[in-house]
Design a protein around this motif. Structure first.
Motif, short mmCIF file in Angstrom:
data_model
loop_
_atom_site.label_atom_id
_atom_site.label_comp_id
_atom_site.label_asym_id
_atom_site.label_seq_id
_atom_site.Cartn_x
_atom_site.Cartn_y
_atom_site.Cartn_z
N GLU A 1 -68.40 54.94 -0.43
CA GLU A 1 -67.51 55.45 0.61
C GLU A 1 -67.29 54.46 1.76
O GLU A 1 -66.25 54.45 2.40
CB GLU A 1 -68.04 56.78 1.16
CG GLU A 1 -66.96 57.64 1.76
CD GLU A 1 -67.17 59.11 1.46
OE1 GLU A 1 -66.78 59.91 2.31
OE2 GLU A 1 -67.71 59.45 0.40
N GLU A 2 -68.28 53.58 1.98
CA GLU A 2 -68.14 52.59 3.04
C GLU A 2 -67.00 51.61 2.74
O GLU A 2 -66.51 50.92 3.63
CB GLU A 2 -69.45 51.82 3.21
CG GLU A 2 -70.59 52.62 3.83
CD GLU A 2 -71.23 53.58 2.83
OE1 GLU A 2 -70.93 53.46 1.62
OE2 GLU A 2 -72.00 54.45 3.26
N GLU A 3 -66.59 51.54 1.46
CA GLU A 3 -65.51 50.61 1.09
C GLU A 3 -64.13 51.22 1.29
O GLU A 3 -63.12 50.52 1.19
CB GLU A 3 -65.68 50.19 -0.38
CG GLU A 3 -66.94 49.40 -0.66
CD GLU A 3 -67.15 49.16 -2.14
OE1 GLU A 3 -66.44 49.79 -2.95
OE2 GLU A 3 -68.01 48.35 -2.50
N TYR A 4 -64.05 52.51 1.55
CA TYR A 4 -62.74 53.13 1.74
C TYR A 4 -62.06 52.53 2.98
O TYR A 4 -62.69 52.39 4.02
CB TYR A 4 -62.87 54.64 1.96
CG TYR A 4 -63.42 55.45 0.81
CD1 TYR A 4 -63.65 54.89 -0.44
CD2 TYR A 4 -63.73 56.78 0.99
CE1 TYR A 4 -64.16 55.65 -1.48
CE2 TYR A 4 -64.23 57.56 -0.05
CZ TYR A 4 -64.46 56.98 -1.28
OH TYR A 4 -64.96 57.74 -2.29
N PRO A 5 -60.78 52.25 2.90
CA PRO A 5 -60.06 51.82 4.10
C PRO A 5 -60.11 52.91 5.16
O PRO A 5 -60.13 54.11 4.84
CB PRO A 5 -58.62 51.63 3.59
CG PRO A 5 -58.76 51.43 2.13
CD PRO A 5 -59.93 52.26 1.71
N SER A 6 -60.12 52.51 6.43
CA SER A 6 -60.27 53.48 7.51
C SER A 6 -59.12 54.49 7.54
O SER A 6 -59.30 55.63 7.97
CB SER A 6 -60.34 52.75 8.86
OG SER A 6 -59.20 51.94 9.06
N ASN B 1 -60.92 44.15 -4.12
CA ASN B 1 -60.83 45.57 -3.80
C ASN B 1 -59.99 45.82 -2.55
O ASN B 1 -59.12 46.68 -2.53
CB ASN B 1 -62.24 46.13 -3.61
CG ASN B 1 -62.28 47.63 -3.72
OD1 ASN B 1 -61.28 48.25 -4.08
ND2 ASN B 1 -63.41 48.22 -3.43
N GLU B 2 -60.23 45.06 -1.49
CA GLU B 2 -59.51 45.29 -0.23
C GLU B 2 -58.01 45.08 -0.39
O GLU B 2 -57.21 45.87 0.10
CB GLU B 2 -60.06 44.35 0.85
CG GLU B 2 -59.44 44.60 2.22
CD GLU B 2 -60.04 43.73 3.30
OE1 GLU B 2 -59.51 43.75 4.43
OE2 GLU B 2 -61.03 43.01 3.01
N SER B 3 -57.63 44.02 -1.10
CA SER B 3 -56.21 43.77 -1.28
C SER B 3 -55.55 44.81 -2.18
O SER B 3 -54.39 45.18 -2.01
CB SER B 3 -55.97 42.37 -1.84
OG SER B 3 -56.51 42.24 -3.14
N ILE B 4 -56.32 45.34 -3.15
CA ILE B 4 -55.80 46.40 -4.01
C ILE B 4 -55.53 47.66 -3.20
O ILE B 4 -54.47 48.28 -3.30
CB ILE B 4 -56.78 46.71 -5.17
CG1 ILE B 4 -56.85 45.52 -6.13
CG2 ILE B 4 -56.34 47.96 -5.93
CD1 ILE B 4 -57.90 45.66 -7.19
N TRP B 5 -56.50 48.03 -2.35
CA TRP B 5 -56.32 49.20 -1.47
C TRP B 5 -55.05 49.04 -0.64
O TRP B 5 -54.23 49.96 -0.55
CB TRP B 5 -57.51 49.34 -0.52
CG TRP B 5 -58.78 49.90 -1.04
CD1 TRP B 5 -59.98 49.26 -1.12
CD2 TRP B 5 -59.03 51.23 -1.53
NE1 TRP B 5 -60.95 50.09 -1.63
CE2 TRP B 5 -60.40 51.31 -1.89
CE3 TRP B 5 -58.21 52.35 -1.71
CZ2 TRP B 5 -60.97 52.46 -2.40
CZ3 TRP B 5 -58.78 53.50 -2.22
CH2 TRP B 5 -60.14 53.56 -2.57
#
Length: 216
Positions: A94-99, A58-62
């Motif tokens: 929502e906690e997973e959204y990039p800052s 997920n993080e790398s996709i964002w």
């Protein structure tokens, strides 16, 4: 996992042709949409978790999608990237959204040269599930900017302005909305919106202690 990595590399590689980048983004978007739709329909607790490889990556996709929105010159690529982000916003907690996500989407909604792309950014913002003061302040700024775009296009209201006003009235934080009344251009921006939408926004302000500010 290998497929996700391959798609991400193709999306952002400087050696990929425009056609290849478009296809890679579309494929990732289809993968995310299919996976999140299946997860949400099967999730009895109505949680919005992304499964398996999509979740782990997920993080790398964002990061890949945000990089595209910030630096991609091809309109279709940016629009497809924003459409995929909209699906991720809908599915992720929502906690997973990039800052930086809110800032990136707001900037795209206000300044992208293509209106369909701006609409994709707005729809992604619509799916934020909490009505934070920052979200409301951001949308007020979008309403103001898109109203100016409406004037430049000599239209009563652009689609992005109409959409921004509709989202603002349905998801705003009333206290923050009231504090934005005196912001330069806000009330003028509302004046070119749909009459029904204007009425609802004015009612929200008046019913939450902002009547005096409206009359002043």
């Amino acid at each position: 996992k290998c497929l996700l990595s391959t798609l991400q590399n193709l999306m952002i590689s400087s050696t990929s042709s425009v056609t290849l980048r478009r296809s890679a983004i579309a494929a990732l978007g289809t993968l995310v949409t299919t996976t999140t739709t299946t997860t949400n329909s099967n999730n009895k607790n109505n949680k919005h978790d992304l499964p398996n490889d999509i979740d782990r990556d997920n993080e790398s996709i964002w990061k890949s999608l945000i990089q595209l929105i910030k630096h991609e010159v091809d309109t279709d690529c940016r629009r497809r990237a924003l459409r995929t982000i909209r699906c991720l916003v809908t599915a992720a907690v929502e906690e997973e959204y990039p800052s930086e996500l809110l800032e990136i989407l707001v900037e795209a909604a206000k300044t992208d040269s293509d209106e369909d792309t701006r609409l994709q950014a707005l729809e992604a913002l619509r799916h934020f599930r909490t009505k934070t003061p920052q979200w409301t302040e951001a949308f007020v700024s979008i309403v103001v900017v898109t109203s100016r775009q409406s004037s430049m296009m000599e239209m009563l209201s652009s689609r992005s302005h109409a959409t921004a006003c509709d989202i603002l009235k349905s998801k705003c934080d009333p206290v923050t909305l009231i504090s934005c009344i005196e912001r330069k251009g806000f009330l003028e921006a509302l004046s070119v919106a749909d009459v029904e939408v204007i009425s609802e926004i004015i009612s929200i302000i008046a019913n939450n202690g902002g009547k005096e500010k409206l009359l002043s």
